[in-house]
Design an enzyme around this catalytic site. Structure first.
Site, PDB file in Angstrom:
ATOM      1  N   GLN A 100     -32.084  36.394  -7.317  1.00  0.00           N
ATOM      2  CA  GLN A 100     -32.871  35.890  -8.448  1.00  0.00           C
ATOM      3  C   GLN A 100     -32.648  34.369  -8.592  1.00  0.00           C
ATOM      4  O   GLN A 100     -32.400  33.717  -7.598  1.00  0.00           O
ATOM      5  CB  GLN A 100     -32.558  36.646  -9.737  1.00  0.00           C
TER       6      GLN A 100
ATOM      7  N   THR B  85     -33.936  38.698 -15.735  1.00  0.00           N
ATOM      8  CA  THR B  85     -33.262  39.884 -15.212  1.00  0.00           C
ATOM      9  C   THR B  85     -32.001  40.111 -16.045  1.00  0.00           C
ATOM     10  O   THR B  85     -31.759  39.387 -17.022  1.00  0.00           O
ATOM     11  CB  THR B  85     -32.986  39.758 -13.694  1.00  0.00           C
TER      12      THR B  85
ATOM     13  N   ASN C 264     -33.532  44.612  -6.822  1.00  0.00           N
ATOM     14  CA  ASN C 264     -34.647  43.797  -7.329  1.00  0.00           C
ATOM     15  C   ASN C 264     -34.834  42.587  -6.419  1.00  0.00           C
ATOM     16  O   ASN C 264     -35.910  42.011  -6.341  1.00  0.00           O
ATOM     17  CB  ASN C 264     -34.408  43.357  -8.787  1.00  0.00           C
TER      18      ASN C 264
ATOM     19  N   LYS D  13     -34.056  31.786  -0.435  1.00  0.00           N
ATOM     20  CA  LYS D  13     -32.588  31.854  -0.328  1.00  0.00           C
ATOM     21  C   LYS D  13     -32.177  32.582   0.961  1.00  0.00           C
ATOM     22  O   LYS D  13     -31.243  32.176   1.636  1.00  0.00           O
ATOM     23  CB  LYS D  13     -32.005  32.602  -1.545  1.00  0.00           C
ATOM     24  N   GLY D  14     -32.916  33.665   1.287  1.00  0.00           N
ATOM     25  CA  GLY D  14     -32.584  34.452   2.481  1.00  0.00           C
ATOM     26  C   GLY D  14     -32.635  33.601   3.733  1.00  0.00           C
ATOM     27  O   GLY D  14     -31.738  33.665   4.576  1.00  0.00           O
TER      28      GLY D  14
ATOM     29  N   GLY E  41     -36.969  32.741  -8.697  1.00  0.00           N
ATOM     30  CA  GLY E  41     -36.730  33.639  -7.568  1.00  0.00           C
ATOM     31  C   GLY E  41     -37.679  33.386  -6.410  1.00  0.00           C
ATOM     32  O   GLY E  41     -38.636  32.603  -6.513  1.00  0.00           O
ATOM     33  N   ASP E  42     -37.358  33.996  -5.265  1.00  0.00           N
ATOM     34  CA  ASP E  42     -38.186  33.921  -4.057  1.00  0.00           C
ATOM     35  C   ASP E  42     -38.348  32.499  -3.531  1.00  0.00           C
ATOM     36  O   ASP E  42     -39.380  32.147  -2.948  1.00  0.00           O
ATOM     37  CB  ASP E  42     -39.575  34.549  -4.310  1.00  0.00           C
TER      38      ASP E  42
ATOM     39  N   GLY F 276     -35.337  40.514  -2.965  1.00  0.00           N
ATOM     40  CA  GLY F 276     -35.945  40.709  -1.653  1.00  0.00           C
ATOM     41  C   GLY F 276     -35.794  39.402  -0.911  1.00  0.00           C
ATOM     42  O   GLY F 276     -36.421  38.411  -1.264  1.00  0.00           O
ATOM     43  N   HIS F 277     -34.885  39.370   0.062  1.00  0.00           N
ATOM     44  CA  HIS F 277     -34.607  38.127   0.791  1.00  0.00           C
ATOM     45  C   HIS F 277     -35.110  38.272   2.215  1.00  0.00           C
ATOM     46  O   HIS F 277     -34.663  39.153   2.953  1.00  0.00           O
ATOM     47  CB  HIS F 277     -33.104  37.823   0.769  1.00  0.00           C
TER      48      HIS F 277
END
Ligand code: GDP
Ligand code: IMO
Ligand code: MG
Length: 435
Positions: free
Chosen positions: A225, A240, A42, A20-21, A16-17, A44-45
């Protein structure tokens, strides 16, 4: 239908993180529909525009582009309070989503007792470092046939009964801890109040998407995720509760695999993880701390410090296989700027000293694996580079080795948080797609 291959999935390849955003925001102007298909708040983008950062949790990251229609698919679990707050924040910044948002009537709702159960478990010996947002319990209720869906809001008379099944189970499990729970009546009342302004957005997203596909709309799928957090293919049980790799896209939208043309896998040029669980790359030394500080590796959702280490090729290769990745987006290369040496994990040594790239299925077996790190000469700066030809030779050498070990080519390289900081690799599938 157009013969041009157009529909694209953006999927995380690590824990994750990955960024992607940023990639979804960057590519969104080339797409008509931007779709979330799993996860909830869950996620955060972060999207950065002209140095201003916007964190999105449940609203798809195409929100900043007025030409994009935003879809929240049936595989998502939604916290409606948080969703409304997100809409309000976006509106205050000039992004009104009225008329360009649809929420699946089959998406499940995260309820206060789901959050209470998540937090109660996280207070015990089996904690796994969840985000505490009630995600696991919401998906459990879905699988246990006690979930509440957005479509149920259209039947307020039976809502208390629908919520009551799961509520009673949670009360039993919490025992004395249940004293702090709101009453069932309060939950129903609160939900109906929060849901009211959202009712016009609820609809049949499967039909919407199939129709959009048939008329030739370009569709961008935004994963939340990442593969190593996938409930089946990740580091179970430290994962997750959804399928955040490719399979989740189809179950989470109701679209056929034939509707998807290309898959872009997102990975940082190093590795991070937030929460507990296997993480062979983790560095507890000054380099790990430097990656955390320079990369601002603190959770978008919870603010927790992220664990940091070198790029882990075996886990990323596993994620590429699981997702059928056509090309990589390598993010945050600039965070490695200025290091004397940069490491790449090419395999693991087992307790007996054998070199392997195979990932154990059991979390306990990860403990004995020691990363086999290949070191590369560092470089001065890549920050803001927009042309692949302008990268320092040392950065090229590192990226070539990364590609060789993952066996998937790079399609996009990111060299800073802002939209314009990065480059699309010439000759890759992204070029014609964005033309
Ligand atoms: P996501 O969950 O995959 O969307 O990623 P997050 O938004 O949680 O975390 C990625 C962070 O890295 C965000 O703060 C981005 O603004 C930032 N970011 C994305 N790409 C780059 C990059 O190339 N360089 C740097 N320095 N930061 C980046
Ligand atoms: P994005 O979309 C990083 C992690 C949590 C925890 C585990 C289970 O921003 O990449 P959960 O609350 O889902 O039950 O927690 O999964 N986790 C994430 N880590 N980025 C995320 O989302 C995450 N979503 C969940 O830290 O280890
Ligand atoms: Mg994130």
């Amino acid at each position: 239908m157009s013969l041009v291959r157009t529909n694209l999935a953006i999927l995380g390849l690590q824990w994750g993180d990955e960024g992607k955003g940023k990639v979804v925001d960057l590519l969104s102007p080339h797409f008509h529909q931007v779709v979330r298909f799993q996860g909830g708040n869950n996620a955060g983008h972060t999207v950065v525009v002209d140095g201003q950062s916007i964190a999105l949790h449940q609203v798809p990251s195409g929100a900043l582009h007025p030409g994009c229609f935003l879809v929240v698919g049936n595989g998502v679990v939604l916290n409606l309070d948080v969703f409304q707050q997100e809409l309000d924040r976006l509106k205050a910044r000039g992004f009104d989503l009225t008329g360009r948002l649809m929420l699946s009537d089959r998406a499940h709702i995260i309820l206060p007792h789901h959050i209470a159960l998540d937090l109660w478990r996280e207070g015990g010996a089996n904690k796994i470092g969840t985000t505490g947002r009630g995600i696991g319990p919401a998906y459990e209720m879905k699988a246990g046939r006690m979930g509440v869906r957005l479509g149920d809001l259209l039947h307020p008379d039976t809502l208390a009964e629908r919520i009551g099944h799961g509520y009673e189970e949670v009360r039993l499990r919490l025992g004395a801890g249940a004293a702090d729970l709101p009453t069932l009546d309060a939950i129903v009342e609160g939900l109906l109040r929060t849901a009211k302004p959202l009712l016009p957005f609820i609809g049949d997203t499967q039909t919407h998407l199939v129709t959009a596909w048939e008329r030739g709309d370009r569709i961008l799928f935004e994963g939340a995720q990442a593969a190593l957090l996938d409930i089946d293919h990740g580091t179970y049980p430290f994962v997750t509760s959804s399928n955040c790799s490719l399979g989740g896209l189809f179950t989470g939208t109701g679209l056929s695999p034939k509707a998807l043309d290309k898959i872009l896998g997102i990975a940082k040029a190093y590795t991070t993880r937030v929460g507990s669980g296997p993480f062979p790359a983790e560095m507890h030394d000054a380099i790990g701390e430097r990656l955390r500080q320079v990369g601002k590796e603190f959770g978008t959702t919870t603010g927790r410090p992220r664990r940091c280490g070198w790029f882990d090729a075996p886990i990323t290769a596993h994620a590429c296989r699981t997702n059928g990745v056509d090309g990589l987006a390598i993010m945050k290369l600039d965070v490695l700027d200025g290091l004397d040496e940069v490491g790449l994990i090419v395999g693991y040594r087992t307790g007996e000293g054998t070199l392997t790239t195979k990932l154990p299925s059991c979390a306990a077996d990860w403990k004995e694996l020691k990363p086999e790190v290949k070191m590369f000469k560092g470089w001065a700066s890549t920050r803001g580079v927009t042309r692949h030809g302008e990268l320092p030779a040392e950065a090229h050498a590192y990226l070539e080795a990364l590609v060789e070990s993952v066996e998937v080519p790079i399609a996009y390289l990111s060299t800073g948080p802002d939209r314009q900081e990065g480059c699309i690799y010439p000759g890759t599938f992204l070029e014609p797609l964005l033309a």
